[in-house]
Motif scaffolding. Structure first.
Motif, PDB file in Angstrom:
ATOM      1  N   GLN A 295       0.842  -1.205   0.000  1.00 44.41           N
ATOM      2  CA  GLN A 295       0.000   0.000   0.000  1.00 44.41           C
ATOM      3  C   GLN A 295       0.877   1.255   0.000  1.00 44.41           C
ATOM      4  O   GLN A 295       0.648   2.195  -0.758  1.00 44.41           O
ATOM      5  CB  GLN A 295      -0.920   0.017   1.214  1.00 44.41           C
ATOM      6  N   ALA A 296       1.886   1.260   0.855  1.00 40.70           N
ATOM      7  CA  ALA A 296       2.801   2.409   0.934  1.00 40.70           C
ATOM      8  C   ALA A 296       3.625   2.535  -0.340  1.00 40.70           C
ATOM      9  O   ALA A 296       3.867   3.647  -0.828  1.00 40.70           O
ATOM     10  CB  ALA A 296       3.707   2.273   2.147  1.00 40.70           C
TER      11      ALA A 296
ATOM     12  N   ILE B 108       1.742   4.315  -2.983  1.00 39.37           N
ATOM     13  CA  ILE B 108       1.687   5.760  -2.716  1.00 39.37           C
ATOM     14  C   ILE B 108       2.947   6.446  -3.217  1.00 39.37           C
ATOM     15  O   ILE B 108       2.889   7.550  -3.770  1.00 39.37           O
ATOM     16  CB  ILE B 108       1.460   6.025  -1.212  1.00 39.37           C
TER      17      ILE B 108
ATOM     18  N   GLU C 136       3.206   8.115  -6.653  1.00 42.25           N
ATOM     19  CA  GLU C 136       2.512   9.380  -6.895  1.00 42.25           C
ATOM     20  C   GLU C 136       3.472  10.568  -6.824  1.00 42.25           C
ATOM     21  O   GLU C 136       3.099  11.687  -7.158  1.00 42.25           O
ATOM     22  CB  GLU C 136       1.398   9.584  -5.869  1.00 42.25           C
TER      23      GLU C 136
ATOM     24  N   GLU D 245       1.479   3.818   9.802  1.00 37.38           N
ATOM     25  CA  GLU D 245       0.487   3.469   8.789  1.00 37.38           C
ATOM     26  C   GLU D 245       1.059   3.705   7.392  1.00 37.38           C
ATOM     27  O   GLU D 245       1.945   4.559   7.221  1.00 37.38           O
ATOM     28  CB  GLU D 245      -0.773   4.328   8.967  1.00 37.38           C
ATOM     29  N   PRO D 246       0.546   3.001   6.375  1.00 38.16           N
ATOM     30  CA  PRO D 246       1.026   3.224   5.002  1.00 38.16           C
ATOM     31  C   PRO D 246       0.934   4.684   4.558  1.00 38.16           C
ATOM     32  O   PRO D 246       1.825   5.189   3.879  1.00 38.16           O
ATOM     33  CB  PRO D 246       0.119   2.324   4.157  1.00 38.16           C
ATOM     34  N   GLU D 247      -0.114   5.387   4.956  1.00 34.52           N
ATOM     35  CA  GLU D 247      -0.280   6.800   4.576  1.00 34.52           C
ATOM     36  C   GLU D 247       0.820   7.685   5.152  1.00 34.52           C
ATOM     37  O   GLU D 247       1.064   8.778   4.656  1.00 34.52           O
ATOM     38  CB  GLU D 247      -1.649   7.319   5.023  1.00 34.52           C
TER      39      GLU D 247
ATOM     40  N   ARG E  93       3.502   9.485   2.989  1.00 39.69           N
ATOM     41  CA  ARG E  93       3.283  10.798   2.360  1.00 39.69           C
ATOM     42  C   ARG E  93       4.004  11.901   3.137  1.00 39.69           C
ATOM     43  O   ARG E  93       4.680  12.740   2.557  1.00 39.69           O
ATOM     44  CB  ARG E  93       1.793  11.119   2.296  1.00 39.69           C
ATOM     45  N   GLU E  94       3.839  11.901   4.441  1.00 38.07           N
ATOM     46  CA  GLU E  94       4.459  12.918   5.281  1.00 38.07           C
ATOM     47  C   GLU E  94       5.984  12.857   5.173  1.00 38.07           C
ATOM     48  O   GLU E  94       6.655  13.893   5.107  1.00 38.07           O
ATOM     49  CB  GLU E  94       4.020  12.722   6.736  1.00 38.07           C
TER      50      GLU E  94
END
Length: 127
Positions: A19-20, A23, A26, A89-91, A94-95
């Motif tokens: 999942q990561a 991301i 992108e 978390e996978p999200e 982004r950070e």
């Protein structure tokens, strides 16, 4: 496989790492995964594949890009391992990427097991 791969005690969550990894595709600026003080004009790269695959011998990370920064793949794998161990978390990737700060990414993994398997040029080579 000793000496030719990175030996892990626990199997990380491959689904979370994938999942990561999706991301990451992108983004183009991978300053957060580059070794500091390198003499490059840009930290932009286009990742076209980033995927963990389970095999009979363990797990394999495949990554394809138009270029790689110094230490980039080792730092990416270290960061994805943090996600696979459920430390973030996978999200959260982004950070890390948007920070453009190497100290926010995971530690670099050992080089054993890192293999360049193919090089493609977008244009024909002439002599």
């Amino acid at each position: 496989m000793q000496g030719y791969s990175w030996q892990l005690r626990d199997v990380p969550d491959i689904n979370l790492m994938n999942q990561a990894a999706a991301i990451m595709m992108e983004y183009i600026d991978f300053s957060c995964f580059s070794k500091s003080n390198t003499q490059v004009k840009t930290n932009n790269c286009k990742i076209t594949r980033a995927e963990w695959v389970k095999t009979d011998n363990g797990i394999v990370f495949h990554i394809t890009a138009d270029r790689f920064l110094r230490n980039m793949v080792r730092a990416i794998v270290g960061t994805l391992m943090m996600i696979g161990r459920k430390e973030m978390e996978p999200e959260g990737i982004r950070e890390i990427i948007e920070s453009k700060n190497r100290s926010n990414a995971g530690t670099s993994v050992p080089a054993c097991g890192l293999y360049l398997t193919e090089v493609k040029y977008p244009y024909p080579l002439t002599s």
